[in-house]
Design an enzyme around this catalytic site. Sequence first.
Site, PDB file in Angstrom:
ATOM      1  N   TYR A  35       7.918  17.647   6.619  1.00 15.00           N
ATOM      2  CA  TYR A  35       8.934  18.091   6.616  1.00 15.00           C
ATOM      3  C   TYR A  35       9.805  19.456   5.336  1.00 15.00           C
ATOM      4  O   TYR A  35      10.129  19.726   6.078  1.00 15.00           O
ATOM      5  CB  TYR A  35      10.040  16.679   6.980  1.00 15.00           C
ATOM      6  CG  TYR A  35      11.071  16.856   7.041  1.00 15.00           C
ATOM      7  CD1 TYR A  35      11.393  17.715   8.498  1.00 15.00           C
ATOM      8  CD2 TYR A  35      12.511  16.969   6.832  1.00 15.00           C
ATOM      9  CE1 TYR A  35      13.055  17.609   9.117  1.00 15.00           C
ATOM     10  CE2 TYR A  35      13.887  17.282   6.566  1.00 15.00           C
ATOM     11  CZ  TYR A  35      14.007  17.926   8.014  1.00 15.00           C
ATOM     12  OH  TYR A  35      15.235  18.186   8.248  1.00 15.00           O
ATOM     13  N   SER A  83      17.413  22.829   5.074  1.00 11.91           N
ATOM     14  CA  SER A  83      17.706  21.161   4.708  1.00 11.91           C
ATOM     15  C   SER A  83      18.180  21.190   3.337  1.00 11.91           C
ATOM     16  O   SER A  83      17.341  21.818   2.546  1.00 11.91           O
ATOM     17  CB  SER A  83      16.135  20.497   5.337  1.00 11.91           C
ATOM     18  OG  SER A  83      17.008  19.160   4.803  1.00 11.91           O
TER      19      SER A  83
END
Length: 293
Positions: A197, A184
């Site tokens: 995350y 990400s």
Amino acid sequence: MASDQQKFPQQKQETQPGKEHVMNPVPEFTSPEYKPSNKLKGKIALITGGDSGIGRAVCNLFALEGASVAFTYVKGQEDKDAKDTLEIIKKAKGEDAKDPMAIPADLGYDENCKKVVDEVVKGFGRIDILINNAAEQYERGSVEEIDEKRLERVFRTNIFSYFFMTRHALKHMKEGSSIINTTSVNAYKGHATLLDYTSTKGAIVAFTRGLSLELASKKIRVNGVAPGPIWTPLIPASFKQEETAHFGGEVPMKRAGQPIEVAPSYVFLACNHCSSYITGQVLHPNGGTIVNG
């Protein structure tokens, strides 16, 4: 594709994993402008979290490019999305490709990952392309709110599964195979309210780099894709309604991306005649956010 002035209707899903079929608008997994050219003809691909979002778009493009596709999903939570994706792949697949497989599994545990790999190998004979893509995320206001149970759950899905899937799949991969990990943009720029995350996504970057060095001698390439704000079920399942409405507006392109805008990066990295000299690298379809590394 979405316009520069894009806004989404306010929406919130109360459980994870999120459901694609109830989103408004439904994410774009394909485009008439995409022209396949048999880049993956004859290949066997396994995609985790393939029922929706980026995973669904990758499944579709891989099928269009000639691959036989298997994907995983969460039983009970993602049954409808998985069924829809199966139909999408069946329509997209080439004559020489085998019928797609949808395999329910909690990938946070080693034995479940082994069962998935064994089922794919039993049906398809081998694995040429492994896409580690399954993920979950939860907003938290501070590090103090992230308890041990939540931390373990996020790490199990987001990075433990990458280790487990890879170690079992490698037994059935040969020279010329490819592993692609979904990380990400948050691994590079951070995120204040997605700390656990974001930490897993940083681990995925390091995992990709280290594994690429390990497998270079076996001529198996390992790369990653680091999407920016992409309109997937993770978004309404993670963020508040007002945040969802303006999702993606902070990037230079002033909009969220669609899964179909990310999936070609996976095709490129999976295709040996497109990316044969690329390993240990990460592609950044992120709407213009400048990252270093």
